[in-house]
Enzyme design. Structure first.
Site, PDB file in Angstrom:
ATOM      1  N   GLU A  99     -89.003  27.739 -29.636  1.00 24.94           N
ATOM      2  CA  GLU A  99     -89.843  27.634 -30.828  1.00 24.94           C
ATOM      3  C   GLU A  99     -89.093  26.974 -31.984  1.00 24.94           C
ATOM      4  OE1 GLU A  99     -92.747  27.985 -30.093  1.00 24.94           O
ATOM      5  OE2 GLU A  99     -92.528  29.190 -28.288  1.00 24.94           O
TER       6      GLU A  99
ATOM      7  N   HIS B 234     -89.154  23.272 -31.486  1.00 21.85           N
ATOM      8  CA  HIS B 234     -90.438  22.657 -31.832  1.00 21.85           C
ATOM      9  C   HIS B 234     -90.464  22.141 -33.270  1.00 21.85           C
ATOM     10  CE1 HIS B 234     -93.325  22.550 -28.657  1.00 21.85           C
ATOM     11  NE2 HIS B 234     -93.207  23.837 -28.346  1.00 21.85           N
TER      12      HIS B 234
ATOM     13  N   GLU C  19     -93.948  19.145 -25.259  1.00 22.01           N
ATOM     14  CA  GLU C  19     -93.345  20.239 -24.500  1.00 22.01           C
ATOM     15  C   GLU C  19     -92.204  19.807 -23.581  1.00 22.01           C
ATOM     16  OE1 GLU C  19     -93.759  23.081 -25.369  1.00 22.01           O
ATOM     17  OE2 GLU C  19     -95.691  23.147 -26.381  1.00 22.01           O
TER      18      GLU C  19
ATOM     19  N   TYR D  38     -94.358  20.800 -19.581  1.00 23.56           N
ATOM     20  CA  TYR D  38     -93.042  21.370 -19.831  1.00 23.56           C
ATOM     21  C   TYR D  38     -92.020  20.879 -18.804  1.00 23.56           C
ATOM     22  CZ  TYR D  38     -95.546  24.784 -22.755  1.00 23.56           C
ATOM     23  OH  TYR D  38     -96.334  25.391 -23.710  1.00 23.56           O
TER      24      TYR D  38
END
Length: 396
Positions: free
Chosen positions: A44, A47, A66, A130
């Protein structure tokens, strides 16, 4: 560099803000008590740069969010662990889950670059963005060299900061940056990587040394189950990291044929020695449940129900509902548990799980049970669309 989005006003709804909520309000399935699940926090935080500062132009190019973030997360964890082999070790787990996801998806949804059109992006959400995205970036890194590729990453973030981009724009910038490496560039089959279906066309070799002990123990337990060998007498996992334990569970799951689950005696011996069903680590508990459910192990039912009704992370909840639904002992239980707890889950999760649990019923012969599930597909889709509209208006 400083954390780039330092104020709430910088957050773009809904997904950027979601990353901040995940950091500020850490749910209990991330708290194992031993800092073993720090990779999600790293994800996170990553990101902030990949996904928030630099964002995919449309959901067709979601891998740019991702895939990059998974790559960056693993680089962060390498620095934390002070072990360069950790990236490969973590990627072994990711590759396994990517392979598992392929069997659950429509071929078109396994492409790196999607063609969603007017469809719902949630219908194609999976580990592809991902892990297939990460695999592509790892392939490019190995091709160009780690030092050069990490410098490219910094240039990429600087170039596209506060902008959106497509996969073609990524390709153009990459080729321009590495224009001095003509032969290496010629070897990249961009169309196959972007639009090829199934597993990645190239699987970079992953160092297996950190996984060796986990894989060896998985072989021992497979021999216990298939050949009647005696189970290990000593719990060698007391000194293992949680990732080594999940590696063991993943490797064992890979070695089991789908139509030939573990025997109940094997599961009972394993749980007696390792206490998996009592684990506070959600990654370990989830994997153990995935082994026990297909074996029709009724003793794991209370554990599974508690797990899927006390946290709503889709990574865990959706596969466990699916697994229950496929068994004799859990088919009706899965539906009843979902209908009782549907208001607890995120609308996107409600939509996906309802679709999973309805899929077994043929059109024209739906039962009242199936109809009850179907009515939750529309509200879930409407709320998901509302989120998308808010995000679009905020960014524009």
């Amino acid at each position: 560099t400083l954390y780039v989005l330092q104020n709430w006003k910088d957050c773009q709804l809904p997904f950027t803000l979601t990353h901040y909520f995940l950091l500020l309000f850490c749910i209990h399935n991330r708290l194992a008590g031993d800092k073993s699940l720090a990779d999600v926090v790293a994800h996170e935080i990553a990101h902030s740069w990949t996904g928030n500062l630099v964002t995919n132009a449309t959901w067709d190019h979601f891998w740019l969010n991702e895939g990059w973030t998974t790559w960056f997360q693993r680089k962060i964890m390498v620095a934390i662990k002070k072990n360069p082999k950790f990236l490969d070790f973590d990627a072994i787990d990711g590759r396994k889950h990517l392979s598992d996801a392929m069997g659950e998806m429509a071929p078109k949804d396994t492409r790196l670059v999607l063609d969603i059109g007017d469809g719902d992006p949630d219908d194609s959400y999976s580990s592809v963005a991902y892990e297939k995205g990460f695999t592509f970036l790892l392939y490019l890194e190995r091709l160009m060299g780690t030092q050069q590729f990490e410098k490219f990453f910094q240039a990429y973030v600087k170039r596209f900061a506060s902008h959106t981009l497509t996969s073609d724009e990524f390709k153009e910038f990459f080729c321009e940056y590495f224009k001095g490496k003509g032969e290496a560039l010629k070897s990249i089959d961009w169309d196959l990587w972007f639009y090829g279906e199934g597993m990645p066309p190239v699987l970079p070799e992953l160092d297996q040394s950190m996984a060796a002990a986990s894989q060896s123990l998985a072989d021992q337990w497979l021999a216990v189950d298939r050949e009647g060998k005696a189970p290990p007498a000593k719990n060698e996992m007391t000194s293992w990291s949680s990732l080594q334990i999940t590696c063991f569970l993943d490797d064992l799951a890979q070695k089991i044929e789908p139509d030939n689950p573990l025997k109940l005696s094997t599961l009972n011996a394993m749980d007696a020695l390792y206490k998996f069903s009592e684990s506070r680590n959600s990654e370990i508990l989830y994997r153990y449940c995935e082994l026990a459910i297909p074996a029709e192990d009724e003793s794991v039912i209370p554990v599974v129900v508690r797990f899927i009704t006390t946290q709503g992370r889709l990574k865990f909840v959706r596969p466990l509902y699916r697994a229950l639904f496929k068994t004799k002992m859990g088919k009706k239980l899965a539906v009843d548990t979902f209908l009782k707890n549907k208001d607890f889950y995120h609308p996107i999760g409600v939509k996906m799980i309802a679709a999973d649990l309805s899929a077994d019923y043929k059109e024209g012969s739906k039962t009242t049970l199936s109809a009850s599930l179907d009515k939750w597909l529309i509200p879930g889709a409407v709320l998901a669309a509302a989120f998308a509209v808010v995000a679009f208006r905020t960014r524009h």
